[in-house]
Write an enzyme that holds these catalytic residues in place. Structure first.
Site, short mmCIF file in Angstrom:
data_model
loop_
_atom_site.label_atom_id
_atom_site.label_comp_id
_atom_site.label_asym_id
_atom_site.label_seq_id
_atom_site.Cartn_x
_atom_site.Cartn_y
_atom_site.Cartn_z
N GLU A 116 15.48 22.81 -21.67
CA GLU A 116 16.57 22.43 -20.77
C GLU A 116 17.94 22.81 -21.35
O GLU A 116 18.83 23.23 -20.61
CB GLU A 116 16.50 20.93 -20.47
CG GLU A 116 15.29 20.57 -19.62
CD GLU A 116 15.16 19.08 -19.34
OE1 GLU A 116 14.20 18.70 -18.65
OE2 GLU A 116 16.01 18.29 -19.81
N HIS B 81 20.83 12.45 -16.07
CA HIS B 81 19.53 13.02 -16.46
C HIS B 81 19.46 13.05 -17.98
O HIS B 81 20.47 13.29 -18.64
CB HIS B 81 19.40 14.46 -15.94
CG HIS B 81 18.25 15.20 -16.58
ND1 HIS B 81 16.97 15.13 -16.09
CD2 HIS B 81 18.18 15.97 -17.69
CE1 HIS B 81 16.17 15.84 -16.88
NE2 HIS B 81 16.88 16.36 -17.86
N LYS C 163 25.40 13.24 -13.17
CA LYS C 163 25.04 13.71 -11.83
C LYS C 163 26.20 13.53 -10.83
O LYS C 163 27.18 12.83 -11.11
CB LYS C 163 23.80 12.94 -11.36
CG LYS C 163 22.55 13.25 -12.19
CD LYS C 163 21.32 12.53 -11.64
CE LYS C 163 20.08 12.85 -12.45
NZ LYS C 163 18.86 12.20 -11.88
N TYR D 175 14.52 21.49 -11.71
CA TYR D 175 13.58 20.43 -11.34
C TYR D 175 12.24 20.98 -10.84
O TYR D 175 11.51 20.26 -10.14
CB TYR D 175 14.22 19.53 -10.27
CG TYR D 175 15.15 18.47 -10.83
CD1 TYR D 175 14.69 17.53 -11.75
CD2 TYR D 175 16.47 18.39 -10.43
CE1 TYR D 175 15.52 16.55 -12.26
CE2 TYR D 175 17.32 17.40 -10.94
CZ TYR D 175 16.83 16.48 -11.85
OH TYR D 175 17.66 15.51 -12.36
N ASN E 209 21.16 8.32 -9.58
CA ASN E 209 21.08 7.43 -10.75
C ASN E 209 21.91 7.91 -11.94
O ASN E 209 21.61 7.61 -13.08
CB ASN E 209 19.61 7.18 -11.12
CG ASN E 209 18.87 8.46 -11.44
OD1 ASN E 209 19.46 9.53 -11.48
ND2 ASN E 209 17.58 8.35 -11.68
P1 ADP Z 1 14.01 10.51 -14.89
O1 ADP Z 1 15.31 11.15 -14.44
O2 ADP Z 1 14.18 9.07 -15.24
O3 ADP Z 1 13.31 11.31 -15.98
P2 ADP Z 1 12.02 11.62 -13.03
O4 ADP Z 1 11.93 12.79 -13.98
O5 ADP Z 1 10.77 10.95 -12.63
O6 ADP Z 1 13.02 10.50 -13.61
O7 ADP Z 1 12.74 12.08 -11.69
C1 ADP Z 1 13.81 13.01 -11.72
C2 ADP Z 1 14.88 12.54 -10.78
O8 ADP Z 1 14.39 12.55 -9.45
C3 ADP Z 1 15.35 11.09 -10.98
O9 ADP Z 1 16.28 10.94 -12.03
C4 ADP Z 1 15.94 10.77 -9.63
O10 ADP Z 1 17.24 11.36 -9.48
C5 ADP Z 1 14.96 11.48 -8.70
N1 ADP Z 1 13.88 10.59 -8.26
C6 ADP Z 1 12.86 10.12 -9.01
N2 ADP Z 1 12.04 9.34 -8.29
C7 ADP Z 1 12.56 9.31 -7.03
C8 ADP Z 1 12.18 8.67 -5.80
N3 ADP Z 1 11.09 7.92 -5.72
N4 ADP Z 1 12.98 8.88 -4.72
C9 ADP Z 1 14.08 9.66 -4.78
N5 ADP Z 1 14.49 10.30 -5.91
C10 ADP Z 1 13.75 10.12 -7.02
MG MG Z 2 12.57 13.24 -15.89
#
Ligand code: ADP
Ligand code: MG
Length: 140
Positions: free
Chosen positions: A128, A117, A11, A51, A114
């Protein structure tokens, strides 16, 4: 276990800090092979489409803004049990909850920024990967 492919995205928070190589080393040390990779600037439409599953979430707009704030590196990873293996290597969504040694524990800035992905199921991995790569661009 079976050989699988999963989609990874490095990212913008990570590309901005020049961490592509360090993250790739963690991926390869975990036994996953990078079988396709390209650095791209996502359009807003591409990020929103990718997304779309999160479009009702409160953070959707900010997440899209973040994902287009700089280049990303999209990758197809291949290996035994690749989907679950990469989720383990990534660590929890919130880096505060991520295990030692995971990418997010080592590199993530926040729950949003973070660093990586990874697909959450084999079915979504196929969807994807095809969102970003033609079959001819993936060399196993
Ligand atoms: P992951 O990437 O671990 O699969 P999710 O699919 O739940 O997590 O969420 C997609 C992305 O959205 C996350 O990797 C993060 O970048 C963002 N995200 C998730 N939860 C939050 C939150 N509470 N606040 C802000 N951004 C979030
Ligand atoms: Mg996810």
């Amino acid at each position: 276990m079976a050989v699988e492919r999963t989609l990874s995205i490095i990212k913008p928070d990570a590309t901005r800090r020049n961490l592509t190589g360090k993250i790739n080393a963690v991926i390869e040390d975990a036994g996953l092979r990078i079988v396709a990779q390209k650095r791209v600037a996502l359009t807003r439409a591409q990020a929103e489409g990718f997304y779309a599953v999160h479009k009702e979430r409160s953070f959707f707009g900010e997440l899209v803004d973040f994902m287009i704030s700089g280049p990303v590196v999209v990758q197809a990873l291949e290996g035994e049990n690749a989907v679950a293996t990469y989720r383990e290597v990534m660590g929890a969504t919130n880096p505060a909850n991520a295990d030692e040694g995971t990418i997010r524990k080592q590199f993530a800035e926040s729950i949003e920024a973070n660093s990586v992905h990874g697909s959450d199921s084999l079915e979504n991995a196929a969807i994807e990967i095809s969102y970003f790569f033609a079959q001819t661009e993936i060399v196993g």
